[in-house]
Design a protein around this motif. Structure first.
Motif, PDB file in Angstrom:
ATOM      1  N   PHE A  20     -24.093  20.034  15.581  1.00  0.00           N
ATOM      2  CA  PHE A  20     -24.426  18.654  15.223  1.00  0.00           C
ATOM      3  C   PHE A  20     -23.163  17.851  14.921  1.00  0.00           C
ATOM      4  CE2 PHE A  20     -25.461  15.485  11.968  1.00  0.00           C
ATOM      5  CZ  PHE A  20     -26.375  14.720  12.663  1.00  0.00           C
ATOM      6  N   MET A  21     -22.217  18.461  14.182  1.00  0.00           N
ATOM      7  CA  MET A  21     -20.974  17.780  13.842  1.00  0.00           C
ATOM      8  C   MET A  21     -20.148  17.512  15.099  1.00  0.00           C
ATOM      9  SD  MET A  21     -18.023  18.921  11.165  1.00  0.00           S
ATOM     10  CE  MET A  21     -17.695  20.403  12.119  1.00  0.00           C
ATOM     11  N   VAL A  22     -20.117  18.482  16.038  1.00  0.00           N
ATOM     12  CA  VAL A  22     -19.389  18.283  17.286  1.00  0.00           C
ATOM     13  C   VAL A  22     -19.975  17.113  18.057  1.00  0.00           C
ATOM     14  CG1 VAL A  22     -18.885  19.283  19.534  1.00  0.00           C
ATOM     15  CG2 VAL A  22     -18.613  20.670  17.477  1.00  0.00           C
ATOM     16  N   ILE A  23     -21.309  17.081  18.117  1.00  0.00           N
ATOM     17  CA  ILE A  23     -21.967  15.980  18.841  1.00  0.00           C
ATOM     18  C   ILE A  23     -21.645  14.638  18.198  1.00  0.00           C
ATOM     19  CG2 ILE A  23     -24.201  14.996  19.470  1.00  0.00           C
ATOM     20  CD1 ILE A  23     -25.252  17.845  19.746  1.00  0.00           C
ATOM     21  N   VAL A  24     -21.676  14.607  16.852  1.00  0.00           N
ATOM     22  CA  VAL A  24     -21.408  13.353  16.139  1.00  0.00           C
ATOM     23  C   VAL A  24     -19.969  12.898  16.357  1.00  0.00           C
ATOM     24  CG1 VAL A  24     -21.208  12.300  13.860  1.00  0.00           C
ATOM     25  CG2 VAL A  24     -23.185  13.730  14.404  1.00  0.00           C
ATOM     26  N   VAL A  25     -19.000  13.828  16.229  1.00  0.00           N
ATOM     27  CA  VAL A  25     -17.587  13.463  16.377  1.00  0.00           C
ATOM     28  C   VAL A  25     -17.299  12.993  17.796  1.00  0.00           C
ATOM     29  CG1 VAL A  25     -15.229  14.357  16.346  1.00  0.00           C
ATOM     30  CG2 VAL A  25     -16.826  14.986  14.528  1.00  0.00           C
ATOM     31  N   ILE A  26     -17.780  13.767  18.792  1.00  0.00           N
ATOM     32  CA  ILE A  26     -17.556  13.359  20.191  1.00  0.00           C
ATOM     33  C   ILE A  26     -18.260  12.039  20.488  1.00  0.00           C
ATOM     34  CG2 ILE A  26     -17.985  13.994  22.587  1.00  0.00           C
ATOM     35  CD1 ILE A  26     -17.626  16.897  21.831  1.00  0.00           C
TER      36      ILE A  26
ATOM     37  N   LYS B  64      -2.617  12.514  24.025  1.00  0.00           N
ATOM     38  CA  LYS B  64      -3.128  13.879  24.139  1.00  0.00           C
ATOM     39  C   LYS B  64      -3.185  14.548  22.774  1.00  0.00           C
ATOM     40  CE  LYS B  64      -2.220  18.293  26.429  1.00  0.00           C
ATOM     41  NZ  LYS B  64      -1.307  19.031  27.358  1.00  0.00           N
ATOM     42  N   SER B  65      -2.189  14.263  21.930  1.00  0.00           N
ATOM     43  CA  SER B  65      -2.167  14.880  20.596  1.00  0.00           C
ATOM     44  C   SER B  65      -3.350  14.418  19.751  1.00  0.00           C
ATOM     45  CB  SER B  65      -0.858  14.537  19.892  1.00  0.00           C
ATOM     46  OG  SER B  65      -0.756  13.140  19.648  1.00  0.00           O
ATOM     47  N   TRP B  66      -3.790  13.162  19.975  1.00  0.00           N
ATOM     48  CA  TRP B  66      -4.973  12.695  19.245  1.00  0.00           C
ATOM     49  C   TRP B  66      -6.200  13.508  19.645  1.00  0.00           C
ATOM     50  CZ3 TRP B  66      -4.039   6.766  20.258  1.00  0.00           C
ATOM     51  CH2 TRP B  66      -2.902   6.369  19.542  1.00  0.00           C
ATOM     52  N   ILE B  67      -6.306  13.775  20.942  1.00  0.00           N
ATOM     53  CA  ILE B  67      -7.437  14.581  21.415  1.00  0.00           C
ATOM     54  C   ILE B  67      -7.351  16.007  20.872  1.00  0.00           C
ATOM     55  CG2 ILE B  67      -8.600  15.477  23.468  1.00  0.00           C
ATOM     56  CD1 ILE B  67      -7.557  13.061  24.993  1.00  0.00           C
ATOM     57  N   ILE B  68      -6.129  16.554  20.885  1.00  0.00           N
ATOM     58  CA  ILE B  68      -5.945  17.913  20.364  1.00  0.00           C
ATOM     59  C   ILE B  68      -6.230  17.965  18.873  1.00  0.00           C
ATOM     60  CG2 ILE B  68      -4.211  19.719  19.953  1.00  0.00           C
ATOM     61  CD1 ILE B  68      -2.922  18.942  22.589  1.00  0.00           C
ATOM     62  N   PHE B  69      -5.888  16.898  18.158  1.00  0.00           N
ATOM     63  CA  PHE B  69      -6.165  16.848  16.724  1.00  0.00           C
ATOM     64  C   PHE B  69      -7.669  16.922  16.466  1.00  0.00           C
ATOM     65  CE2 PHE B  69      -7.381  14.194  13.077  1.00  0.00           C
ATOM     66  CZ  PHE B  69      -6.736  14.881  12.051  1.00  0.00           C
TER      67      PHE B  69
ATOM     68  N   TYR C 143      -9.851  18.172  18.524  1.00  0.00           N
ATOM     69  CA  TYR C 143     -10.281  19.513  18.955  1.00  0.00           C
ATOM     70  C   TYR C 143      -9.964  20.562  17.889  1.00  0.00           C
ATOM     71  CZ  TYR C 143     -10.374  23.861  21.611  1.00  0.00           C
ATOM     72  OH  TYR C 143     -10.624  25.137  22.024  1.00  0.00           O
ATOM     73  N   ASP C 144      -8.748  20.510  17.326  1.00  0.00           N
ATOM     74  CA  ASP C 144      -8.377  21.468  16.271  1.00  0.00           C
ATOM     75  C   ASP C 144      -9.239  21.287  15.034  1.00  0.00           C
ATOM     76  OD1 ASP C 144      -6.444  22.539  17.878  1.00  0.00           O
ATOM     77  OD2 ASP C 144      -4.817  21.294  17.066  1.00  0.00           O
ATOM     78  N   PHE C 145      -9.561  20.035  14.729  1.00  0.00           N
ATOM     79  CA  PHE C 145     -10.413  19.778  13.568  1.00  0.00           C
ATOM     80  C   PHE C 145     -11.789  20.412  13.756  1.00  0.00           C
ATOM     81  CE2 PHE C 145     -13.755  17.102  11.726  1.00  0.00           C
ATOM     82  CZ  PHE C 145     -13.455  17.226  10.373  1.00  0.00           C
TER      83      PHE C 145
ATOM     84  N   LYS D 230     -11.588  24.257  13.599  1.00  0.00           N
ATOM     85  CA  LYS D 230     -11.486  24.801  12.241  1.00  0.00           C
ATOM     86  C   LYS D 230     -12.843  24.832  11.541  1.00  0.00           C
ATOM     87  CE  LYS D 230      -6.696  23.372  11.466  1.00  0.00           C
ATOM     88  NZ  LYS D 230      -5.796  22.501  10.684  1.00  0.00           N
ATOM     89  N   GLN D 231     -13.754  23.961  11.996  1.00  0.00           N
ATOM     90  CA  GLN D 231     -15.082  23.930  11.380  1.00  0.00           C
ATOM     91  C   GLN D 231     -16.030  24.959  11.994  1.00  0.00           C
ATOM     92  OE1 GLN D 231     -15.061  21.897   8.798  1.00  0.00           O
ATOM     93  NE2 GLN D 231     -13.018  21.208   9.475  1.00  0.00           N
ATOM     94  N   LYS D 232     -15.566  25.659  12.996  1.00  0.00           N
ATOM     95  CA  LYS D 232     -16.414  26.623  13.691  1.00  0.00           C
ATOM     96  C   LYS D 232     -16.758  27.796  12.768  1.00  0.00           C
ATOM     97  CE  LYS D 232     -16.498  29.539  17.818  1.00  0.00           C
ATOM     98  NZ  LYS D 232     -15.737  29.974  19.023  1.00  0.00           N
TER      99      LYS D 232
END
Length: 219
Positions: free
Chosen positions: A137-143, A109-114, A116-118, A121-123
């Motif tokens: 675009f960055m959210v789409i790429v990361v997910i 879960k912490s990996w997912i939260i990490f 998400y927090d990353f 912070k880019q928002k």
């Protein structure tokens, strides 16, 4: 005249003897043809009888094999389920088994939260359209990359287990590893070692050994 009569008599006798021999040969050929026909019929009957007996024996052995195979398979499935249930029941008696499992889930879960927090912070703070487009675009790429990694790992695990480790040995290794984790969870906890990650490490090492063995056998 005497010589002519004698010659005619010899020729007549020869023709008569020839006709008699020819009739005898013809009769022998007919008897041989009939005998050959009888032998062919007997051979066909013998082959049919042997084929029927072989088919009967084969069906009988096949039924016995299926019965023994199904019985053995049922025994293995029953004992495996029994062992798994006993292991699970024993797990609830362990002091640190459930806590280590919760810790492993919390780690994932912490990996997912990490991630998400990353992304959070880019928002962008302001309402700049270009920054928001870049953020989306960055959210789409990361997910997308995360899903690709998870999917690739799942596909690889499925391929390895179905092509190289699709046998009872894999089930036995997993069950033995889980049993060891259950019975030694308290001692592993005292060594600051999580049994969940230990179980995964054992499975990874087992798959690696299976792949190495498959590579050696294919050479």
């Amino acid at each position: 005249m005497y010589a002519k009569q004698e010659a005619e008599t010899r020729v007549s006798n020869f023709k008569a003897q020839y006709d008699a021999d020819y009739r005898e040969v013809k009769k022998q050929k007919e008897r041989l043809a009939n005998r050959e026909k009888e032998l062919d019929e007997k051979e066909a009957d013998i082959e049919k009888s042997v084929s029927n007996k072989v088919g009967y024996i084969r069906d009988k052995l096949d039924k016995e094999y299926r019965f023994k195979h199904n019985s053995l398979y049922t025994f293995f499935v029953g004992t495996t389920l029994y062992s798994f249930l006993i292991t699970i029941f024993q797990a609830f008696k362990s002091k640190y088994f459930i806590s280590d499992f919760k810790y492993a889930l919390a780690t994932f879960k912490s990996w997912i939260i990490f991630v998400y927090d990353f992304l959070l912070k880019q928002k962008p703070i302001d309402s700049d359209t270009g920054k928001w487009i870049g953020f989306v675009f960055m959210v789409i790429v990361v997910i997308g990359l995360s899903m690709v990694l998870i999917g690739t790992f799942g596909w690889l695990a499925h391929k390895l287990y179905t092509e190289y480790a699709y046998n009872w040995l894999s089930v036995a290794i997993a069950l033995i590893s889980l049993s060891g984790a259950v019975f030694f969870a308290d001692k592993l906890h005292s060594c600051d070692f999580n049994w969940v990650f230990g179980f995964l490490v054992i499975q990874i090492l087992y798959l690696f050994m299976v792949i190495m063995d498959a590579g050696v056998n294919n050479k």
